[in-house]
Write an enzyme that holds these catalytic residues in place. Structure first.
Site, PDB file in Angstrom:
ATOM      1  N   LYS A  93       0.830  -1.204   0.000  1.00  0.00           N
ATOM      2  CA  LYS A  93       0.000   0.000   0.000  1.00  0.00           C
ATOM      3  C   LYS A  93       0.870   1.261   0.000  1.00  0.00           C
ATOM      4  O   LYS A  93       0.581   2.229  -0.707  1.00  0.00           O
ATOM      5  CB  LYS A  93      -0.943  -0.019   1.208  1.00  0.00           C
ATOM      6  CG  LYS A  93      -2.034  -1.087   1.123  1.00  0.00           C
ATOM      7  CD  LYS A  93      -2.899  -1.101   2.372  1.00  0.00           C
ATOM      8  CE  LYS A  93      -3.921  -2.232   2.341  1.00  0.00           C
ATOM      9  NZ  LYS A  93      -4.985  -2.040   1.348  1.00  0.00           N
ATOM     10  N   SER A 115      -8.720  -3.020   6.344  1.00  0.00           N
ATOM     11  CA  SER A 115      -9.616  -3.470   7.412  1.00  0.00           C
ATOM     12  C   SER A 115      -9.041  -3.153   8.791  1.00  0.00           C
ATOM     13  O   SER A 115      -9.784  -2.897   9.729  1.00  0.00           O
ATOM     14  CB  SER A 115      -9.852  -4.981   7.299  1.00  0.00           C
ATOM     15  OG  SER A 115     -10.525  -5.283   6.110  1.00  0.00           O
ATOM     16  N   HIS A 136     -13.270   2.833   4.362  1.00  0.00           N
ATOM     17  CA  HIS A 136     -13.427   1.409   4.651  1.00  0.00           C
ATOM     18  C   HIS A 136     -14.837   0.960   4.277  1.00  0.00           C
ATOM     19  O   HIS A 136     -15.803   1.219   4.996  1.00  0.00           O
ATOM     20  CB  HIS A 136     -13.152   1.128   6.128  1.00  0.00           C
ATOM     21  CG  HIS A 136     -13.258  -0.322   6.474  1.00  0.00           C
ATOM     22  ND1 HIS A 136     -13.780  -0.757   7.671  1.00  0.00           N
ATOM     23  CD2 HIS A 136     -12.923  -1.444   5.769  1.00  0.00           C
ATOM     24  CE1 HIS A 136     -13.765  -2.084   7.688  1.00  0.00           C
ATOM     25  NE2 HIS A 136     -13.249  -2.508   6.546  1.00  0.00           N
ATOM     26  N   ASN A 187     -15.298  -3.143  12.729  1.00  0.00           N
ATOM     27  CA  ASN A 187     -14.627  -4.393  13.092  1.00  0.00           C
ATOM     28  C   ASN A 187     -14.451  -4.520  14.597  1.00  0.00           C
ATOM     29  O   ASN A 187     -14.546  -5.621  15.153  1.00  0.00           O
ATOM     30  CB  ASN A 187     -13.271  -4.490  12.394  1.00  0.00           C
ATOM     31  CG  ASN A 187     -13.405  -4.827  10.922  1.00  0.00           C
ATOM     32  OD1 ASN A 187     -14.443  -5.308  10.474  1.00  0.00           O
ATOM     33  ND2 ASN A 187     -12.361  -4.567  10.148  1.00  0.00           N
TER      34      ASN A 187
END
Length: 199
Positions: A93, A115, A136, A187
């Site tokens: 990334k 994530s 996200h 999450n």
């Protein structure tokens, strides 16, 4: 991110990247998808067409999605936003963001769809870390309304606010996560509920 600029770059054309591209294509954006995988690029048109059908969007919008094997092949002059949805590899990334920085206009927001990785880590070493934010999406990205807009300690609040508005324009339900913590909000809540259920 000008309202007159309707070109988006999506890095990664797999399940997540393809569905994110569908979100933009549904609303008439021109989408430039980069994937080094020929197999992924070949499968993308069918995925976009199927996604547009589920959302009731004109099938002709699929023609505005273009595939490229590398970032430098993209016509960057009209691009208003970048959404990176590559493999969950922080070093990859960072390399992609460094390449985007060299190709894109300095005033566009390069965003990432991780994530768990902190957005601040992805932005390290960039000339304009204040432009970097997280977007996200949740799977399937074109159907789930929730999107987390994640700010690092360096993200300009105006950039995050503009991304929130953009997502609303795309018929999403954004929340602004102002603390760059692993797992963000969705999450972390899911893991907390899972721990409680196991207990």
């Amino acid at each position: 991110m000008s309202s007159t600029t309707q070109h988006a770059v999506v890095i990664g054309g797999g399940i997540m990247g393809g569905d994110i591209a569908t979100v933009f294509a549904t609303h008439g954006w021109t989408v430039h998808v980069m994937s080094p995988s020929a197999q992924t690029r070949e499968a993308l048109p069918a995925r976009i067409t199927a996604g547009l059908a589920k959302l009731g969007a004109p099938a002709g919008h699929a023609a505005a999605v273009h595939c490229y094997p590398e970032l430098k092949s993209i016509p960057w002059h009209n691009v208003g936003i970048v959404v990176e949805a590559a493999t969950e590899d922080p070093s990859l990334k960072q390399r992609l963001f460094a390449e985007v920085q060299a190709l894109a206009k300095p005033d566009i927001p390069p965003t990432s769809n991780p994530s768990n990785f902190p957005i601040g880590d992805i932005a390290k070493g960039l000339k304009h870390p204040q432009r970097v934010a997280g977007l996200h999406f949740f799977m399937p990205a074109h159907l789930v309304p929730l999107v987390e807009v994640v700010s690092s300690a360096q993200t300009d609040a105006k950039v995050a606010e503009a991304l929130v508005q953009l997502l609303k324009d795309l018929n999403k339900a954004p929340i602004w996560v102002k603390k760059d913590v692993p797992g963000f909000v969705g999450n972390r809540l899911q893991h907390a509920m899972m721990r409680e259920a196991l207990y």
